[in-house]
Scaffold this motif. Structure first.
Motif, mmCIF file in Angstrom:
data_model
loop_
_atom_site.group_PDB
_atom_site.id
_atom_site.type_symbol
_atom_site.label_atom_id
_atom_site.label_comp_id
_atom_site.label_asym_id
_atom_site.label_seq_id
_atom_site.Cartn_x
_atom_site.Cartn_y
_atom_site.Cartn_z
ATOM 1 N N ARG A 160 -0.955 6.689 -2.469
ATOM 2 C CA ARG A 160 -0.762 5.978 -3.938
ATOM 3 C C ARG A 160 0.836 5.711 -4.099
ATOM 4 O O ARG A 160 1.206 5.090 -4.548
ATOM 5 C CB ARG A 160 -1.235 6.558 -5.061
ATOM 6 C CG ARG A 160 -2.977 7.040 -4.954
ATOM 7 C CD ARG A 160 -3.567 5.917 -4.631
ATOM 8 N NE ARG A 160 -3.699 5.078 -5.957
ATOM 9 C CZ ARG A 160 -4.629 4.089 -6.174
ATOM 10 N NH1 ARG A 160 -5.508 3.772 -5.094
ATOM 11 N NH2 ARG A 160 -4.908 3.599 -7.280
ATOM 12 N N GLN A 161 1.576 6.876 -3.452
ATOM 13 C CA GLN A 161 2.895 6.894 -3.629
ATOM 14 C C GLN A 161 3.518 7.685 -2.460
ATOM 15 O O GLN A 161 2.882 8.574 -2.044
ATOM 16 C CB GLN A 161 3.344 7.370 -4.976
ATOM 17 C CG GLN A 161 4.772 7.113 -5.300
ATOM 18 C CD GLN A 161 5.362 7.916 -6.499
ATOM 19 O OE1 GLN A 161 5.256 9.027 -6.529
ATOM 20 N NE2 GLN A 161 5.559 7.121 -7.432
ATOM 21 N N SER A 173 -8.671 7.813 -1.959
ATOM 22 C CA SER A 173 -7.906 6.548 -2.605
ATOM 23 C C SER A 173 -7.042 6.019 -1.870
ATOM 24 O O SER A 173 -6.485 4.814 -2.059
ATOM 25 C CB SER A 173 -7.050 7.036 -3.866
ATOM 26 O OG SER A 173 -6.143 7.797 -3.364
ATOM 27 N N THR A 174 -6.744 6.188 -0.636
ATOM 28 C CA THR A 174 -5.515 6.273 0.113
ATOM 29 C C THR A 174 -4.188 6.289 -0.441
ATOM 30 O O THR A 174 -4.387 6.829 -1.625
ATOM 31 C CB THR A 174 -5.577 4.424 0.596
ATOM 32 O OG1 THR A 174 -4.947 3.830 -0.722
ATOM 33 C CG2 THR A 174 -6.941 4.276 1.157
ATOM 34 N N ALA A 214 -2.088 11.445 -2.635
ATOM 35 C CA ALA A 214 -3.415 10.391 -2.700
ATOM 36 C C ALA A 214 -4.224 11.534 -3.413
ATOM 37 O O ALA A 214 -4.016 12.571 -3.795
ATOM 38 C CB ALA A 214 -3.895 10.300 -1.150
ATOM 39 N N PRO A 238 -6.399 7.559 -10.286
ATOM 40 C CA PRO A 238 -7.261 6.333 -9.756
ATOM 41 C C PRO A 238 -8.497 6.626 -10.389
ATOM 42 O O PRO A 238 -9.312 7.840 -10.521
ATOM 43 C CB PRO A 238 -7.167 6.105 -8.397
ATOM 44 C CG PRO A 238 -7.151 7.720 -7.868
ATOM 45 C CD PRO A 238 -6.178 8.335 -8.910
ATOM 46 N N VAL A 249 2.253 9.557 -10.242
ATOM 47 C CA VAL A 249 1.283 8.353 -10.220
ATOM 48 C C VAL A 249 0.022 8.567 -11.223
ATOM 49 O O VAL A 249 -0.172 9.660 -11.643
ATOM 50 C CB VAL A 249 0.667 8.468 -8.902
ATOM 51 C CG1 VAL A 249 1.711 8.122 -7.810
ATOM 52 C CG2 VAL A 249 -0.174 9.681 -8.460
#
Length: 870
Positions: free
Chosen positions: A157-158, A154-155, A139, A178, A175
């Motif tokens: 992401r992967q 971002s929470t 994140a 963001p 990733v």
């Protein structure tokens, strides 16, 4: 997709190294940098495993029953040697308990990278699963470019999955970066787990993290500049070989003094109650060796005063506080100041934080700096402070990494994970001169902390007023520590030496005996649970022909069968190993005083005003009736006043400050009679007329009408709300006007009406239409109609407003303020929430004395009782 393995112009970051690769060269800087920062608690750095020694990163576990203790002690010596030789632990241990466990790229390094939204980053995690969930994620934190303050995230992401067989495997997470949503923020890589995705507990370890990001000349230049800023921490011995810092190992009892406590300052006599405090510490805890003077949180954030301003604005200013420090020094008590690194959203000092800390240390002649929320000291701090005053120690709130021991002479042993049986403090073992203060501030019993402190020859942090929550030590704990602390002081030379032999004897199961060697003697400290009286024979402590002493009673020990004195199963004995060996003298009992140390009573609220049926000028009628007080707000660490009629057990729950992020929900109904309320806040012009008519001058004029600049109110401020008035100033004005301050339910009813609305102007809050525009000490204008041209009532969002809601629990005074203000200290969860506030929340404001309570953002309005219409 970028072919990472063969890509040129890439920048890489490793757990124990920092590498720059451009296809032509690679430079590794090794342990000069600490580029990945674990969260303290669920994610911690740990040393490499030493065969035969088990550690959880905080304690070393005792040898297993029946094991070879000699081999165990040799392994312990190897652990100490290895940690000193290579102090930076090579692993990060994750013990995810269901909330969060993250490892973050160093924020300043992340700012140097300045990742661009949309570009791809790749992290290779060399990790080993131990138990629980096997999922880990990547994140991004969103951090302020200027202050590095956290702005959001971002929470996840992967995610990737750890190998189920517990072997070391690489997990690759790749990733795009963001968009942070703000040009003033950048995205910073974090790896770990979060309860918002999956709260399932898990344990795993990381031995290497490698981050790959696209390179480029400008990014390379920033990274090189960041590398040049990094300083390698000094060697471990640097924090202890200096004679001016040696007092840290003698600092057995440290008291956390919340300066808002009524025991700290007598607002009626206008003096610090230093003599009474010292007398109580002597009486209740066997004396104090040091004290932390806590100044800002949880008050900080109502106005723009920063953490250093809170010291400057203490009663008597810096001179008054310095006089208190001088009194403490006369009693041989050292003084810590507090540093809050998260304070980035208030007024800025004209210099760096390190230099500002140093200046405050010099002004107050302080002996130490407590590093709030930190696990390490800023690299620049030692040089800045030494230039002003030598002998100042740094003590972080969290357990520091081993490589920080050269900067941090002591630390808090706060909420450290313990084994079921007593263990050995890891940092104290590695450097016996390192002082760790046990602290679990929300505990009702401190017996476990006392046991750990005593057996490890370490110390205790005594903390009873926890940011406005009164959590006193139990009488049994006070008595125990009063008896045990003098033993630690008396034998501090041995206890801070490398002669420590943990688990030195064949003690019975469940018992613990440690030995330290001093010239001509052996000191044994023990814990012997159970009902059977401990004796030297039972504990395996050998006597000699030269005699010994029971360290608690002072009685001679001549027979192995003689019962030893214990407190909660804890005790000690010192055995002479040669004839005529001199033992450290027993200390005298601390001098006790008969000075009363009880808190002072709160000021009584003013009497009710005579009701009237005639509408006073500038006031509007509120017909009264039942008021539903449905309020929800963060508990913070100061709790709140209980709802009316709460039973005693519930009242305690309301006042409690843990957990700080929990939501407190008030839900009660109270009936109020009819009253008239001011349509707008009292203005500077109104207050000037009050002064002209009465000649009012407060007994303590500190910061009184500070924004006026002295004398009369400037014409430009006449229609602005009056601020820099405390609760008593507001009450004095109200009495002159034939009015009073509103109770909180009266304020609530006037603001929400009878429809329970959350915002005075309706349920929809439009920041573009209603956010105040004032800055600094010039808040937005107050409109006599009660409504601004933009359609916003000034019940909220202009300046906070006093209410007649003062409470006093015997240790902390407070008042509820309502409405919010134009000021909002952004950047930290520890600030009081500013800006316009909805009507379904309120704020507990701690009171100290007029100079601290008068703020640039708090004003008031008045009410007057109305006659019932028949």
């Amino acid at each position: 997709m970028v072919p990472w393995q063969a890509a040129a112009g890439m920048i890489l970051f490793g757990l124990a190294s920092f590498a720059v690769a451009d296809g032509r060269r690679q430079t590794t800087l090794g342990d000069q940098t600490v580029l990945w920062v674990p969260d303290n608690g669920d994610a911690t750095r740990q040393s490499s495993a030493i065969p035969g020694v088990e550690t959880n990163g905080a304690y070393v576990r005792r040898p297993a029953p029946g094991s070879d203790r000699g081999a165990w002690r040799r392994a312990m010596a190897q652990l100490r040697s290895a940690a000193r030789r290579e102090p930076r632990p090579s692993r990060i241990a994750i013990d995810f308990k269901g909330v969060r466990a993250w490892v973050r790229l160093d924020a300043a390094t992340g700012r140097a990278l300045d990742l661009t939204p949309g570009e791809t980053v790749r992290v290779e995690v060399s990790a080993r699963w131990i138990s629980g969930s096997r999922e880990i994620g990547i994140a991004f934190d969103y951090l302020d470019r200027t202050t590095l303050a956290w702005r959001g995230w971002s929470t996840i992401r992967q995610t990737g999955t750890l190998a189920s067989d517990g072997s070391w495997r690489n997990v690759v997470l790749e990733v795009p970066v963001p968009d942070t949503g703000s040009p003033g923020a950048f995205a910073n890589v974090i790896i770990g787990q979060d309860g918002t995705r999956d709260p399932s507990p898990s344990r795993w370890e990381i031995r290497r993290l490698t981050l790959r990001v696209p390179g480029g000349p400008e990014r390379q230049r920033r990274v090189d500049q960041r590398l040049a800023q990094l300083q390698k921490p000094p060697p471990i011995e640097a924090g202890y070989d200096r004679s001016d810092l040696a007092w840290a190992s003698k600092n057995v009892t440290c008291v956390f003094l919340f300066l808002y406590d009524l025991e700290a300052y007598d607002r009626n006599a206008r003096r610090y109650r230093t003599e009474e405090l010292i007398a109580r510490w002597n009486r209740d805890f066997g004396g104090a060796d040091s004290v932390v003077l806590w100044q800002a949180y949880p008050r900080i954030g109502v106005d723009d005063r920063n953490q250093f301003d809170f010291y400057r604005d203490m009663p008597g200013g810096l001179a008054g506080l310095r006089a208190m420090v001088d009194q403490l020094h006369q009693a041989r008590i050292r003084v810590f100041l507090a540093y809050n690194p998260w304070d980035t959203g208030t007024r800025r000092e004209p210099t760096t934080d390190a230099d500002a800390i140093a200046a405050m240390v010099g002004a107050l002649d302080a002996d130490g700096v407590f590093l709030d929320t930190m696990i390490e000291a800023p690299a620049a701090l030692r040089g800045s402070v030494d230039a002003v005053r030598r002998g100042v120690i740094f003590e972080p709130e969290g357990a520091p990494p081993i490589e920080q021991l050269g900067l941090c002479s002591s630390s808090w042993a706060q909420w450290l994970p313990e084994y079921p049986e007593p263990g050995v403090l890891l940092l104290k073992w590695i450097e016996p001169r390192h002082m760790q203060h046990q602290i679990r501030r929300w505990n009702r019993s401190h017996a476990d902390e006392i046991r750990s402190a005593f057996l490890n020859g370490s110390g205790m942090l005594v903390w009873e007023n926890v940011f406005g929550t009164w959590n006193p030590w139990a009488d049994a704990d006070r008595a125990a520590w009063s008896a045990l602390a003098p033993v630690l002081r008396r034998f501090h030379a041995a206890l801070s030496s490398e002669s420590w032999e943990p688990f030195a004897t064949d003690a019975p199961a469940g018992a613990t005996v440690h030995r330290w060697t001093a010239p001509g003697s052996h000191l044994y400290l023990f814990h012997s649970p159970g009902s059977e009286p401990p004796t030297c024979g039972r504990l395996g402590i050998p006597l000699t022909a030269h005699g010994g002493e029971d360290v608690l009673s002072g009685a001679p020990v001549t027979a192995s069968s003689a019962p030893l004195t214990v407190v909660n199963g804890l005790g000690g004995v010192v055995i002479r190993t040669r004839a005529g060996a001199q033992l450290p003298p027993r200390s005298r009992s601390p001098v006790r005083s008969s000075v009363d140390s009880g808190p002072r009573a709160a000021t009584a609220p003013p009497p009710a005003t005579p009701p009237t049926s005639t509408r006073p000028d500038g006031m509007t009628l509120v017909r009264g009736g039942p008021v539903h007080m449905a309020l929800s707000h963060e508990r913070r660490e100061c709790g709140c006043a209980p709802d009316p009629g709460s039973p005693p057990d519930q009242a305690v729950r309301w006042a409690w400050g843990d957990p700080f992020h929990e939501t407190l929900t008030h839900d009660y109904t109270v009936t109020v009679g009819p009253y008239w309320i001011d349509e707008s806040l009292v203005t500077n012009g109104d207050f000037q007329r009050f002064l002209d008519a009465t000649g009012y001058r407060p007994a303590d004029p500190t910061r009184f009408l500070h924004h006026w600049g002295g004398g009369r109110c400037p014409a430009s401020l006449l229609e602005h709300p009056v601020v820099y008035v405390d609760l008593e100033d507001a009450r004095a004005y109200a009495r002159w006007a034939g009015k009073r301050l509103p109770t909180e339910p009266e304020w609530q009813l006037a603001a929400q009406g009878d429809d329970g609305r959350i915002w005075p102007w309706g349920d929809a809050f439009d920041p573009a239409r209603c956010t105040p525009t004032g800055t600094g000490t010039t808040p937005v204008r107050s409109y006599p109609s009660g409504r601004s041209p933009s359609g916003c009532y000034d019940m909220t969002g202009n300046v906070w407003q006093w209410t007649e809601s003062e409470t006093d629990d015997g240790h902390t005074r407070s008042c509820i303020i309502r409405g919010g203000s134009w000021f909002d200290a952004a950047g930290s969860i520890w600030y009081i929430h500013g800006g316009p506030q909805p009507l379904n929340t309120h704020t507990r404001f701690l009171l100290l004395y007029p100079g601290m309570d008068r703020c640039a953002t708090i004003g008031f309005r008045c009410v007057r009782d109305a006659m019932e219409r028949r």
